[in-house]
Write an enzyme that holds these catalytic residues in place. Structure first.
Site, PDB file in Angstrom:
ATOM      1  N   GLY A   1      37.741   1.067 -84.369  1.00 30.81           N
ATOM      2  CA  GLY A   1      36.770   1.941 -83.709  1.00 30.81           C
ATOM      3  C   GLY A   1      36.026   1.174 -82.627  1.00 30.81           C
TER       4      GLY A   1
ATOM      5  N   TYR B   1      23.545   4.490 -91.541  1.00 27.51           N
ATOM      6  CA  TYR B   1      22.244   4.945 -91.052  1.00 27.51           C
ATOM      7  C   TYR B   1      21.458   5.488 -92.240  1.00 27.51           C
ATOM      8  CZ  TYR B   1      18.573   7.244 -88.451  1.00 27.51           C
ATOM      9  OH  TYR B   1      17.332   7.616 -87.976  1.00 27.51           O
TER      10      TYR B   1
ATOM     11  N   TYR C   1      20.137  14.078 -92.973  1.00 19.25           N
ATOM     12  CA  TYR C   1      21.009  12.908 -92.977  1.00 19.25           C
ATOM     13  C   TYR C   1      21.144  12.288 -94.377  1.00 19.25           C
ATOM     14  CZ  TYR C   1      23.870   9.301 -91.001  1.00 19.25           C
ATOM     15  OH  TYR C   1      24.950   8.501 -90.736  1.00 19.25           O
TER      16      TYR C   1
HETATM   17  P1  NAI Z   1      31.449   6.555 -81.442  1.00 25.82           P
HETATM   18  O1  NAI Z   1      31.910   7.977 -81.437  1.00 25.82           O
HETATM   19  O2  NAI Z   1      30.797   6.037 -80.225  1.00 25.82           O
HETATM   20  O3  NAI Z   1      32.675   5.580 -81.810  1.00 25.82           O
HETATM   21  C1  NAI Z   1      33.609   5.928 -82.783  1.00 25.82           C
HETATM   22  C2  NAI Z   1      34.840   5.083 -82.647  1.00 25.82           C
HETATM   23  O4  NAI Z   1      35.784   5.505 -83.661  1.00 25.82           O
HETATM   24  C3  NAI Z   1      35.589   5.213 -81.306  1.00 25.82           C
HETATM   25  O5  NAI Z   1      36.081   3.953 -80.928  1.00 25.82           O
HETATM   26  C4  NAI Z   1      36.768   6.121 -81.644  1.00 25.82           C
HETATM   27  O6  NAI Z   1      37.924   5.939 -80.818  1.00 25.82           O
HETATM   28  C5  NAI Z   1      37.059   5.656 -83.062  1.00 25.82           C
HETATM   29  N1  NAI Z   1      37.834   6.608 -83.857  1.00 25.82           N
HETATM   30  C6  NAI Z   1      37.505   7.872 -84.216  1.00 25.82           C
HETATM   31  N2  NAI Z   1      38.516   8.409 -84.955  1.00 25.82           N
HETATM   32  C7  NAI Z   1      39.478   7.469 -85.055  1.00 25.82           C
HETATM   33  C8  NAI Z   1      40.755   7.416 -85.659  1.00 25.82           C
HETATM   34  N3  NAI Z   1      41.246   8.440 -86.361  1.00 25.82           N
HETATM   35  N4  NAI Z   1      41.505   6.292 -85.504  1.00 25.82           N
HETATM   36  C9  NAI Z   1      41.027   5.227 -84.779  1.00 25.82           C
HETATM   37  N5  NAI Z   1      39.815   5.210 -84.213  1.00 25.82           N
HETATM   38  C10 NAI Z   1      39.046   6.319 -84.339  1.00 25.82           C
HETATM   39  O7  NAI Z   1      30.497   6.442 -82.730  1.00 25.82           O
HETATM   40  P2  NAI Z   1      29.318   5.472 -83.190  1.00 25.82           P
HETATM   41  O8  NAI Z   1      28.040   6.217 -83.150  1.00 25.82           O
HETATM   42  O9  NAI Z   1      29.419   4.155 -82.546  1.00 25.82           O
HETATM   43  O10 NAI Z   1      29.671   5.338 -84.755  1.00 25.82           O
HETATM   44  C11 NAI Z   1      30.266   4.198 -85.335  1.00 25.82           C
HETATM   45  C12 NAI Z   1      29.669   3.999 -86.731  1.00 25.82           C
HETATM   46  O11 NAI Z   1      28.271   3.708 -86.594  1.00 25.82           O
HETATM   47  C13 NAI Z   1      29.763   5.234 -87.630  1.00 25.82           C
HETATM   48  O12 NAI Z   1      30.024   4.832 -88.958  1.00 25.82           O
HETATM   49  C14 NAI Z   1      28.358   5.813 -87.549  1.00 25.82           C
HETATM   50  O13 NAI Z   1      28.034   6.593 -88.674  1.00 25.82           O
HETATM   51  C15 NAI Z   1      27.549   4.530 -87.493  1.00 25.82           C
HETATM   52  N6  NAI Z   1      26.164   4.667 -87.029  1.00 25.82           N
HETATM   53  C16 NAI Z   1      25.857   5.357 -85.888  1.00 25.82           C
HETATM   54  C17 NAI Z   1      24.537   5.503 -85.499  1.00 25.82           C
HETATM   55  C18 NAI Z   1      24.162   6.253 -84.251  1.00 25.82           C
HETATM   56  O14 NAI Z   1      22.983   6.602 -84.112  1.00 25.82           O
HETATM   57  N7  NAI Z   1      25.072   6.478 -83.329  1.00 25.82           N
HETATM   58  C19 NAI Z   1      23.432   4.907 -86.287  1.00 25.82           C
HETATM   59  C20 NAI Z   1      23.883   4.122 -87.401  1.00 25.82           C
HETATM   60  C21 NAI Z   1      25.197   4.041 -87.781  1.00 25.82           C
END
Ligand code: NAI
Length: 399
Positions: free
Chosen positions: A48, A227, A237
């Protein structure tokens, strides 16, 4: 082709390649002048790694002192007759180009991280590029669906409260409008499926796969992001379906920690701050809280984006040379400034005042929208958006 921002609801339908490159460059510039990661890992796998926290972690580890080589897995769309492709696709290209300029390896594997074939491909890449071992595995997937490996049927995550209906407002980035709605409590089945998609099972499957293929280096660590948030956001959440999945992730970190102890390594769930990403704008009821939080934290000088959070995580906590600092539940806390009592008291007061008429002026909606546009390569003053983009030449250019 001239590429303009097209937003449907809270989803960006277009991305600007040169703007995405600017976003990547800005993150690189930030980590180069920030406090450096002095004892970081050299061979890193990011699952990711094309946007949000995963991309920021990749950038911090490559350019912020550790000089890491990286393999990143992501699920992104390239250009086709259906559209120009997703921001993550262009971020991957821009990242690789800039990493290679500095002599670092940056391997992009695009495909479904949940699948066996992508796990096999990664093991092969570790053999080829990392002499067979990784020092750090970052699990940063945010997805709405996951195929059941037994049946191929899709598990779908539902972002809903549990046991009670909850009212909340969502801000439509498409037309800057505020919509209040009632979210119905999730069924047991919806809660279970959300755990399958966003809980720890696939993280564990990755680490197991890498243990079985003997790809774990001595001292290898793994982290995944979580989170928790303040009481204000708990109904949607922490006490809802996503929170259940995160609790599952926290529990997975403990079993992985035991497995990696055999390599003198460790596993940690890392609790981050609420931030604008492709995934988070999707969470109903969260955006009023985020725009209030941005306003208060910017005024107090404590605001961080994904890149600041990741650089600080590695330089001050995970690779600071001491024992990794964790709370009583063995979580690494990067949300300590968000949860600061004075910050939360101000955010609560502000959220109470927000409504459809005043949210653009009272809170930091401007910053929220700007960040969303930037995520998709728009809103950069040094990109000429009236100029036609030749996507093929962006993809194929070497400098
Ligand atoms: P994002 O949407 O920016 O990034 C998600 C990533 O996952 C991308 O690289 C995407 O290509 C990849 N991805 C999605 N489905 C996939 C699949 N089937 N195979 C391979 N790659 C896949 O999301 P974000 O916000 O950076 O989230 C990442 C983690 O951080 C999650 O677990 C989220 O819950 C956590 N998080 C996010 C917060 C926020 O406020 N954005 C706060 C705290 C934790």
């Amino acid at each position: 082709m001239i590429i303009e921002p097209v937003i449907k609801g809270v989803v960006a339908k277009t991305a600007h390649p040169y703007g995405c490159e600017q976003a990547v460059l800005q993150q690189i510039q930030y980590v180069k002048q920030a406090k450096q990661i002095s004892q970081g890992p050299k061979r890193v796998l990011i699952i990711g790694g094309s946007s949000g926290f995963g991309l920021a972690a990749r950038t911090a580890l490559t350019f912020g002192g550790a000089k890491a080589d990286t393999i990143s897995v992501s699920f992104e769309r390239g250009p086709s007759n259906k559209g120009v492709g997703s921001a993550g696709f262009y971020n991957n290209i821009a990242f690789k180009k800039n990493a290679e300029k500095e002599g670092r390896l940056a391997i992009n594997i695009q495909g479904d991280a949940f699948s066996k074939s992508v796990k096999d491909e990664v093991v092969e890449a570790i053999e080829t590029y990392f002499e067979g071992e990784v020092d750090l595995i970052i699990y940063s997937v945010a997805s709405g669906v996951r195929p059941n490996p037994e049946t191929g049927e899709m598990w779908r995550s539902a972002i809903k409260p549990i046991d009670q209906d909850v009212s909340g407002a969502t801000i439509m980035l498409e037309d800057d409008s505020w919509h209040t709605s009632k979210l119905k409590a999730a069924s047991n089945e919806e809660a279970e499926q959300t755990i399958k998609v966003m809980g720890g099972e696939d993280w564990e499957a990755w680490v197991d796969r890498l243990i079985n293929s003997e790809s774990i280096a001595h001292g290898c660590r793994t982290i995944a992001f979580s989170y928790m948030g303040p009481a204000l956001t708990h109904p949607i959440y922490l006490d809802g379906t996503l929170g259940r999945a995160k609790i599952d992730l926290h529990q997975t970190s403990h079993s992985l920690n035991l497995k990696l102890a055999n390599f003198e390594g460790g596993a940690y769930a890392t609790v981050c701050k609420a931030l604008v990403t492709k995934a988070s704008v999707f969470i109903p009821g969260l955006s009023p809280y985020i725009i209030a939080l941005y306003k208060v934290m910017k005024e107090k000088g404590t605001h961080e984006g994904c890149i600041e959070q990741m650089q600080r995580l590695f330089s001050d906590k995970l690779y600071a040379g001491n024992k990794v600092p964790v709370d009583c539940e063995r979580l690494i806390r990067m949300d300590e400034w968000e949860l600061d009592a004075d910050t939360q008291s101000k955010v609560n007061t502000l959220v109470d005042q927000l409504n459809a008429e005043n949210f653009t002026s009272l809170a930091d909606y401007h910053g929220f929208k700007q960040e969303f546009l930037n995520l998709n390569g728009f809103g950069f003053s040094n990109v000429n958006y009236s100029e036609a983009v030749d996507i093929e030449s962006f993809i194929n250019r070497t400098n």
